[in-house]
Design an enzyme around this catalytic site. Structure first.
Site, PDB file in Angstrom:
ATOM      1  N   SER A  59       0.830  -1.205   0.000  1.00 53.47           N
ATOM      2  CA  SER A  59       0.000   0.000   0.000  1.00 53.47           C
ATOM      3  C   SER A  59       0.862   1.253   0.000  1.00 53.47           C
ATOM      4  CB  SER A  59      -0.915   0.023   1.227  1.00 53.47           C
ATOM      5  OG  SER A  59      -1.511   1.306   1.313  1.00 53.47           O
ATOM      6  N   HIS A  89      -0.959  -1.262  -4.368  1.00 54.98           N
ATOM      7  CA  HIS A  89      -2.256  -0.908  -3.778  1.00 54.98           C
ATOM      8  C   HIS A  89      -2.341   0.603  -3.560  1.00 54.98           C
ATOM      9  CE1 HIS A  89      -5.885  -2.041  -1.475  1.00 54.98           C
ATOM     10  NE2 HIS A  89      -5.552  -1.090  -0.610  1.00 54.98           N
ATOM     11  N   ASP A 106      -4.698   3.615  -2.071  1.00 54.62           N
ATOM     12  CA  ASP A 106      -5.812   3.914  -1.167  1.00 54.62           C
ATOM     13  C   ASP A 106      -6.327   5.334  -1.379  1.00 54.62           C
ATOM     14  OD1 ASP A 106      -6.141   1.557   0.542  1.00 54.62           O
ATOM     15  OD2 ASP A 106      -4.073   1.960   1.134  1.00 54.62           O
ATOM     16  N   MET A 119      -9.000   8.104  -0.379  1.00 54.18           N
ATOM     17  CA  MET A 119      -9.925   8.441   0.715  1.00 54.18           C
ATOM     18  C   MET A 119     -10.452   9.853   0.545  1.00 54.18           C
ATOM     19  SD  MET A 119      -7.655   7.083   3.876  1.00 54.18           S
ATOM     20  CE  MET A 119      -6.901   5.455   3.878  1.00 54.18           C
ATOM     21  N   HIS A 132      -8.104   1.009  -4.447  1.00 50.71           N
ATOM     22  CA  HIS A 132      -9.095   0.800  -3.386  1.00 50.71           C
ATOM     23  C   HIS A 132      -9.758   2.142  -3.058  1.00 50.71           C
ATOM     24  CE1 HIS A 132      -9.672  -0.368   1.174  1.00 50.71           C
ATOM     25  NE2 HIS A 132     -10.813  -0.315   0.521  1.00 50.71           N
ATOM     26  N   MET A 134     -12.092   4.439  -1.067  1.00 56.30           N
ATOM     27  CA  MET A 134     -12.831   4.648   0.180  1.00 56.30           C
ATOM     28  C   MET A 134     -13.507   6.012   0.059  1.00 56.30           C
ATOM     29  SD  MET A 134      -9.922   3.010   2.611  1.00 56.30           S
ATOM     30  CE  MET A 134      -8.751   3.147   1.262  1.00 56.30           C
ATOM     31  N   MET A 142     -11.690  -6.038   4.713  1.00 54.88           N
ATOM     32  CA  MET A 142     -10.886  -5.145   5.549  1.00 54.88           C
ATOM     33  C   MET A 142     -10.501  -5.854   6.849  1.00 54.88           C
ATOM     34  SD  MET A 142     -10.390  -2.216   3.965  1.00 54.88           S
ATOM     35  CE  MET A 142      -9.392  -1.640   5.329  1.00 54.88           C
ATOM     36  N   ASP A 150      -6.975  -6.632   3.506  1.00 48.04           N
ATOM     37  CA  ASP A 150      -6.316  -5.321   3.598  1.00 48.04           C
ATOM     38  C   ASP A 150      -6.402  -4.776   5.010  1.00 48.04           C
ATOM     39  OD1 ASP A 150      -5.348  -2.763   3.183  1.00 48.04           O
ATOM     40  OD2 ASP A 150      -7.065  -2.091   1.979  1.00 48.04           O
TER      41      ASP A 150
HETATM   42  C1  DX5 Z   1      -6.674   1.400   5.270  1.00 45.52           C
HETATM   43  C2  DX5 Z   1      -6.124   1.082   3.896  1.00 45.52           C
HETATM   44  C3  DX5 Z   1      -5.045   0.072   3.891  1.00 45.52           C
HETATM   45  C4  DX5 Z   1      -3.792   0.502   4.633  1.00 45.52           C
HETATM   46  C5  DX5 Z   1      -3.093  -0.735   5.094  1.00 45.52           C
HETATM   47  O1  DX5 Z   1      -7.816   2.158   5.143  1.00 45.52           O
HETATM   48  O2  DX5 Z   1      -7.168   0.595   3.070  1.00 45.52           O
HETATM   49  O3  DX5 Z   1      -4.712  -0.288   2.561  1.00 45.52           O
HETATM   50  O4  DX5 Z   1      -2.935   1.277   3.857  1.00 45.52           O
HETATM   51  O5  DX5 Z   1      -2.054  -0.369   5.934  1.00 45.52           O
HETATM   52  P1  DX5 Z   1      -1.364  -1.392   6.936  1.00 45.52           P
HETATM   53  O6  DX5 Z   1      -0.817  -2.517   6.104  1.00 45.52           O
HETATM   54  O7  DX5 Z   1      -0.303  -0.569   7.574  1.00 45.52           O
HETATM   55  O8  DX5 Z   1      -2.420  -1.858   7.889  1.00 45.52           O
HETATM   56 ZN    ZN Z   2      -6.563  -0.316   1.076  1.00 47.09          ZN
END
Ligand code: DX5
Ligand code: ZN
Length: 216
Positions: A8, A33, A35, A37, A66, A68, A137, A175
């Site tokens: 990620s 990956h 993320d 948000m 991904h 969010m 998750m 994840d």
């Molecule tokens: C959280 C993200 C994850 C995050 C994972 O909302 O979707 O992808 O980056 O991070 P770690 O591996 O540090 O838990």
């Molecule tokens: Zn993620």
């Protein structure tokens, strides 16, 4: 079944984004990956298209995006155009699940659906035959570096059993909270893909950490 690590980029050093992306590009990780948000679906804001573009430019690896964000249907096509190979949206974020899957497929990418820790597998059962991937998750979405929620493993086992039962062929991705101590157990439970942020980027040797997560 093949094991895939998807580091990620949320845990990368954004002052050295190209360097960190190239490091993943040279590693045993097959996916990257991303993320995204929006500060509404989750209480945090990460990054959007310009950052994604810089990451895409620095690697040939498979782009695992991904989302969010609320009402993902509004932006799905743009994410595919920006370089996403797979777009994952949250079932809790939209009223238009089937439309989301259709938009992603028509744009030419793979479609994934994700569930938060409080959402049961049953909530997405009807769409399982249509998706290419299910993302479970392992923490509450919003931040990297949190502790793995143990109950998440049961959902992986359920999804593996359902895949058989339904004759479906989605991949199972976990994840959040993945580390050396639980990676083997998660692969054995049925995960095809493990996302790892802080475990990879917080390691002294990220490439060696990726191999360790793969059990190599
Ligand atoms: C959280 C993200 C994850 C995050 C994972 O909302 O979707 O992808 O980056 O991070 P770690 O591996 O540090 O838990
Ligand atoms: Zn993620």
């Amino acid at each position: 079944m093949k094991r895939i690590i998807s580091p990620s980029m949320l845990s990368a050093d954004f002052g050295n984004l190209a360097r960190d992306t190239r490091m993943i590009d040279e590693s045993a990780a097959e996916w990257v990956h991303i993320d995204v948000m929006d500060g509404r679906f989750v209480p945090n804001i990460s990054f959007g298209f310009p950052v994604l573009k810089s990451i895409v430019a620095a690697t040939e690896k498979f782009m695992d995006v991904h989302l969010m964000i609320v009402e993902p249907e509004t932006y799905l096509e743009r994410f595919v155009k920006a370089g996403a190979d797979l777009v994952v949206f949250h079932v809790e974020a939209t009223e238009k699940v089937e439309e989301c899957i259709r938009i992603i497929h028509e744009a030419g990418a793979k479609a994934g659906i994700s569930i938060k820790p409080g959402t049961p597998v049953d909530a997405i059962r009807e769409w399982l035959p249509m998706v290419d991937l299910v993302l479970v998750m392992g923490v509450e979405p919003g931040f990297g570096g949190q502790k793995f929620i143990e109950g998440s493993t049961d959902k992986v086992r359920q999804l593996k059993a359902l895949r058989e039962e339904l004759g479906a062929d989605y991949l199972i991705e976990l994840d959040g909270g993945v580390c050396r101590d639980n990676a083997e157990m998660l692969f054995e439970a049925g995960c095809d893909v493990l996302v790892a942020g802080s475990a990879v980027f917080g390691a002294a040797d990220p490439k060696a950490e990726i191999l360790a997560l793969l059990g190599e």
